[in-house]
Design a protein around this motif. Structure first.
Motif, mmCIF file in Angstrom:
data_model
loop_
_atom_site.group_PDB
_atom_site.id
_atom_site.type_symbol
_atom_site.label_atom_id
_atom_site.label_comp_id
_atom_site.label_asym_id
_atom_site.label_seq_id
_atom_site.Cartn_x
_atom_site.Cartn_y
_atom_site.Cartn_z
ATOM 1 N N GLN A 1 37.671 28.006 32.702
ATOM 2 C CA GLN A 1 36.689 28.395 31.692
ATOM 3 C C GLN A 1 36.004 27.223 31.011
ATOM 4 O OE1 GLN A 1 39.681 30.939 29.626
ATOM 5 N NE2 GLN A 1 37.862 32.095 29.131
ATOM 6 N N ASP B 1 36.552 40.195 39.811
ATOM 7 C CA ASP B 1 35.256 39.538 40.063
ATOM 8 C C ASP B 1 35.185 38.165 39.392
ATOM 9 O OD1 ASP B 1 34.483 41.687 41.539
ATOM 10 O OD2 ASP B 1 33.314 42.639 39.947
ATOM 11 N N LEU B 2 35.754 38.082 38.170
ATOM 12 C CA LEU B 2 35.755 36.796 37.459
ATOM 13 C C LEU B 2 36.571 35.752 38.220
ATOM 14 C CD1 LEU B 2 36.268 38.114 33.816
ATOM 15 C CD2 LEU B 2 34.290 36.823 34.607
ATOM 16 N N LEU C 1 37.235 35.754 41.426
ATOM 17 C CA LEU C 1 36.539 35.427 42.675
ATOM 18 C C LEU C 1 35.439 34.393 42.402
ATOM 19 C CD1 LEU C 1 36.216 36.044 45.691
ATOM 20 C CD2 LEU C 1 34.591 37.837 45.071
ATOM 21 N N GLU C 2 34.658 34.640 41.359
ATOM 22 C CA GLU C 2 33.521 33.762 41.055
ATOM 23 C C GLU C 2 33.966 32.391 40.548
ATOM 24 O OE1 GLU C 2 29.874 33.496 37.821
ATOM 25 O OE2 GLU C 2 30.929 35.408 38.070
ATOM 26 N N HIS C 3 34.934 32.380 39.609
ATOM 27 C CA HIS C 3 35.294 31.123 38.937
ATOM 28 C C HIS C 3 36.426 30.360 39.624
ATOM 29 C CE1 HIS C 3 32.820 31.737 35.325
ATOM 30 N NE2 HIS C 3 33.117 33.012 35.461
ATOM 31 N N ALA D 1 36.297 31.464 45.010
ATOM 32 C CA ALA D 1 35.102 31.032 45.738
ATOM 33 C C ALA D 1 34.904 29.515 45.647
ATOM 34 C CB ALA D 1 33.862 31.742 45.184
ATOM 35 N N GLU D 2 35.509 28.877 44.626
ATOM 36 C CA GLU D 2 35.311 27.440 44.425
ATOM 37 C C GLU D 2 36.381 26.579 45.085
ATOM 38 O OE1 GLU D 2 34.847 26.499 40.338
ATOM 39 O OE2 GLU D 2 32.999 27.656 40.104
ATOM 40 N N GLY E 1 41.080 40.293 43.560
ATOM 41 C CA GLY E 1 39.763 40.178 44.172
ATOM 42 C C GLY E 1 39.768 39.378 45.464
ATOM 43 N N ASP F 1 39.853 39.016 49.602
ATOM 44 C CA ASP F 1 39.314 39.849 50.690
ATOM 45 C C ASP F 1 40.274 39.948 51.869
ATOM 46 O OD1 ASP F 1 39.161 37.474 52.112
ATOM 47 O OD2 ASP F 1 37.056 37.133 51.616
#
Length: 921
Positions: free
Chosen positions: A449, A656-657, A659-661, A664-665, A690, A692
């Motif tokens: 964060q 989703d948070l 996955l995004e933060h 995915a990174e 989250g 896959d």
């Protein structure tokens, strides 16, 4: 004065005022640092000895029959204490009893300087695991033949005293000098000993290879770690083979190492995930040896690819185990070198600048604060990390430490005189230089964060105890705020303002405006939190839920349209106006400080502004902004202060948070735990996080032989667990506990899902065992931390340990200390818990079954954690008794039985199960 008289008493109870009497006295005399005399006698108390005391001490009525009464030996006992220190372990207890008995016998009470070895050990052995005499004697390798017998306890206390005096004689001048300034607030009369030590030091040389003195504080020198990682020439497969095989490095380096196929397979799987840049979910059952299984691919990959790898755990206990045990083992065994570092949040590290200023203010210190300062002074001569988790602080000391942690520092100013010695900065520097960083989920989530990096950059991470990761992330993407913390931030802002106006030019009028504004803002906060408290209590008749420590919980969704919420919104706005005005005044001072070149004052003011801005952001988010993707709730202590209010908000769906933060990174995230699946499926945890379908999922079975080690017993004749009146069920539970305890000789852990039921069962069992000698230890009732309760349980014969919430996992009691695990109810989350309610409503709106999608998976994972408390080694053996027969009767019961190892299961009448248990054990 060089004479110390050590005394220990055994008594019929805790209070002479209740008529309790002394039944045994032990005395040891020390002169010239050697034992010169000892005395022991039984005493006839003129009353029957309670069964609990007989069990604890081994002294029965027949042992004291014919023994002298206290008045017969009072003169002889009193004579020992002439011109001496009185020494005892918990001196207040022994001296109170002794003086009461002496006065009753017509003798003068003892009025000599007192040394309490509990207090002295707290100060001089700040990292000891506990200050019970039996634990200290084990910690210091003293022989203690007969714990809870007067002479044996006295001899051990005498040995302990000599060891503590040796420790005192090694302290440097600055530490002793500070201790002397705190002495008047302590229980022990240390002045003479400390002054003697200062006199000795006046004639000693000041050179010290281990310590340095800076700004009046003696602190341990930390050697620079110059070692760098060496290159790896062998393949991962070759190294894994040499490490794990039967005649390999681990066999040579560890006692009782057993090769485990699942450990090798898990290591290989993690290495493959790192190589292929994939995420993985790996369930490793108890006994797999997962710590070593993931450490090898972590250190190998970090060194081979020259890229940092992070390992995150939920509990500090596991971090300590990795840093103190497993990592040093691999550093000794592997043919290449690697650097590791432990990094925690700032609140774990002592701020030397804050501690320095606290030491200058001792005039108003109460006992707890003086003791905490004394402990920290001595610990500073020992610690290389400044990590408070090393220290066994009293609970009040932990609260005081929050004001002295690096988190409370006004600045991390590189020009501060303490910056180069800052423990937190040192830990950060070590992390930047490390191949492998060990941290915790909380810091990992904060790092996601924060705009500025808390952790050095990394692309691969192993998350152990991964079943906690979703909940930790939800907390970090949510908010937690309470009246006490707001009050603390406002008070801090006022202190900073007043200090700044002492140093900077400012008008009297401006200061009066600030004072009035600050007072008014505090009143607004008081009024608002009291109104919220009363509002929640007024809703209580609507049957609000309670959390596991008994706080009422109210979800804001349920009351959003009420007129009271409009009032709270109005009060919030008024409070925030006041806080904004406070910020405006602080920023005016920042400008002045910057003009005057007062950087330290400016930084201090900016820190206060940042804290106040946090109040604004959180109150706005809580009461003035609507977001249907968040669940918001209030908790209040029913019987606490009228402003004991706690505000919480969490995202409804964290997937989703994350996955995004996060996912995915990062190139590869490996999540592992003993409890990730339900009925061997990873679907639930995958959806929560989250992840896959490309995620690697794999289970590694335990090497333990559960078929031979465990019997699962479920009674079919218990009252219904779900009835409105749960007394019949609790009574049946207590009767079963008592019957099982007679078979297992205590050695039982009882897990509850609610604190309310634990309290009721404890009270009832206390009555039922009144004439028996079981020691009942209960979370929230018996004082002490979870670890303290566990140690008490292990050191007491015939003990029964009651736990809820945190006892379902992370409690490790191997061997014969635990033979029976009782699970009172299947661990479903209360349906009225705000998070569950909100998530269930969302699932229902999506046409899904909240019970099957949410309640059941969480309960199964929790049940697996509880079940895992019993078997902790290949030689453990015991019974799991589940009082809730929904496990066998309900259509969903098979999810529980199919999610734990395959064990012999019996569903019969309680009487038959007890016969079976007695026969099997």
């Amino acid at each position: 004065m060089d004479k110390f008289v050590v005394v220990d008493l055994e008594t019929t109870g805790h209070a002479p005022s209740n008529g309790d009497k002394i039944i045994e006295v032990g005395i040891v005399v020390i002169q010239g640092r050697v034992i010169t005399d000892q005395f022991q006698t039984m005493l006839d108390p003129g009353m029957s000895i309670p069964p609990f005391i007989s069990q604890l001490t081994g002294i029965a009525d027949e042992d004291v029959a014919g023994a002298p009464q206290f008045e017969d030996v009072a003169g002889e006992i009193s004579a020992f204490f002439k011109d001496s220190y009185v020494v005892a372990h918990n001196a207040n207890f022994d001296l109170r009893f002794l003086n009461s008995a002496l006065e009753l016998a017509g003798h003068a009470p003892i009025k000599r300087p007192v040394l309490d070895t509990v207090e002295l050990a707290r100060i001089l052995l700040p990292t000891a695991p506990s200050y019970k005499l039996s634990v200290l004697s084990e910690h210091l390798s003293f022989e203690h033949d007969q714990p809870h017998r007067a002479l044996s306890d006295t001899l051990v206390t005498a040995e302990l005293l000599l060891s503590l005096l040796d420790g005192l004689a090694k302290l440097p001048y600055e530490t002793v000098s500070h201790l002397l300034s705190l002495e008047k607030a302590l229980k022990s009369d240390l002045r003479g000993l400390l002054e003697n030590r200062l006199e000795e030091l006046a004639f000693e040389g000041a050179e010290d290879d281990v310590l340095e003195v800076y700004r009046g504080l003696a602190i341990r020198k930390v050697p620079e770690n110059e070692e760098t990682a060496s290159s790896v020439t062998q393949s991962f497969g070759e190294i894994a083979d040499q490490l794990y095989r039967e005649d390999g490095w681990l066999s040579a380096g560890m006692k009782e190492y057993e090769p485990r196929k699942s450990q090798v397979e898990m290591s290989e799987q993690i290495f493959d995930a790192f190589q292929s840049d994939k995420h993985a979910l790996l369930e490793a059952e108890t006994g797999t040896g997962k710590s070593l299984a993931y450490l090898l691919p972590a250190v190998y990959s970090a060194v081979k690819s020259n890229s940092r790898i992070v390992i995150s755990t939920h509990l500090t206990q596991l971090q300590a185990q990795l840093m103190d045990k497993e990592i040093p083992l691999l550093q000794r065994l592997l043919p290449f070198t690697f650097k590791t570092a432990l990094l925690k949040g700032k609140q774990h590290y002592l701020s030397l600048s804050r501690f320095e200023s606290e030491l200058q203010q001792t005039a108003n210190d109460n006992y707890d604060i003086a003791l905490t300062k004394a402990i920290l002074l001595v610990w500073l001569t020992m610690t290389e990390t400044g990590d408070i988790d090393e220290v066994n602080l009293p609970s009040s000391g932990k609260r005081f430490f929050l004001h002295m942690s690096a988190d409370a520092e006004d600045t991390q100013d590189p020009f501060s005189p303490w910056f180069s010695r800052s423990f937190y900065q040192r830990a950060k520097k070590a992390a930047w230089q490390a191949d492998v960083i060990v941290t915790n989920h909380a810091l990992l989530c904060s790092d996601m964060q924060e705009e500025y990096q808390l952790l050095p950059s990394y692309q691969r991470v192993i998350i152990d105890e991964a079943h906690h990761f979703e909940a930790t992330a939800a907390k970090h993407f949510g908010l937690a705020l309470d009246y006490v913390s707001i009050h603390h931030m406002l008070s801090h802002a006022n202190t900073v303002y007043e200090k700044a106006t002492d140093e900077l030019p400012n008008t009297q009028a401006e200061m009066l405006i600030w004072s009035s504004l600050w007072d008014q803002t505090k009143v607004e906060a008081d009024d608002m939190f009291r109104y919220i408290h009363d509002f929640v209590l007024s809703q209580h008749k609507k049957k609000l839920g309670t959390n596991d420590i008994g706080r009422l919980q109210l979800r804001l969704d349920e009351v959003r349209e009420t007129k009271q919420m409009l009032v709270i919104a109005e009060m919030s706005s008024r409070l925030l106006f006041g806080v904004r005005d406070c910020i405006h005044h602080l920023l005016q001072l920042v400008k002045t400080a910057d003009k005057q070149g007062e950087k330290k004052i400016s930084d201090s003011l900016r820190n206060a502004v940042e804290q106040l801005q946090g109040i604004i952001d959180n109150i706005e988010r809580m009461f003035l902004v609507y977001d249907d993707e968040e669940v918001k709730w209030i908790e209040v202590d029913m019987y606490g202060a009228r402003n004991a209010v706690y505000l919480y908000s969490e995202p409804l769906d964290i997937a989703d948070l994350l996955l995004e933060h996060f996912f995915a990174e990062k190139k590869s995230v490996v999540l592992t735990s003993a409890t990730l699946t339900m009925k061997q499926s990873f679907e639930f945890i995958q959806n929560q996080l989250g992840l896959d379908d490309q995620t690697i999922t794999r289970r590694f079975d335990s090497p333990y032989s559960y078929q031979d080690q465990v019997q699962l017993l479920v009674p079919n004749d218990f009252p219904d667990v779900r009835g409105k009146d749960n007394y019949p069920f609790i009574y049946a539970v207590c009767e079963a506990i008592l019957s099982l305890a007679s078979i297992t000789d205590g050695r039982m852990l009882v897990l509850f899902t609610s604190y309310d039921m634990l309290k009721k069962a404890y009270g009832l069992l206390k009555e039922l065992t009144e004439d028996q000698d079981y020691t009942l230890i209960a979370q929230g009732i018996t004082s002490g931390s979870r670890d303290r309760l566990k140690k008490n349980f292990q050191s007491n014969k015939k003990a029964i340990l009651f736990g809820t919430s945190s006892f379902w996992e992370g409690v490790d009691i191997p061997g014969g200390d635990l033979s029976c695990l009782v699970i009172v109810r299947l661990p479903f989350q209360p349906p009225d818990h705000p998070i569950y309610e909100a998530k269930a409503a969302k699932l229902k709106a999506e046409g899904k079954n909240a019970f099957m999608e949410l309640a059941l998976p969480n309960a199964v994972i929790r049940f697996k954690q509880g079940f895992g408390r019993l078997i902790r080694s290949s030689s453990d053996r015991g019974i799991v008794f589940v009082c809730d027969d929904r496990m066998m009767k309900a259509r969903y019961g098979s999810y529980f039985t199919a999610s734990i190892p395959d064990v012999p299961t019996h569903y019969k009448r309680t009487g038959e199960l007890l016969e079976l248990a007695a026969e099997w054990l």
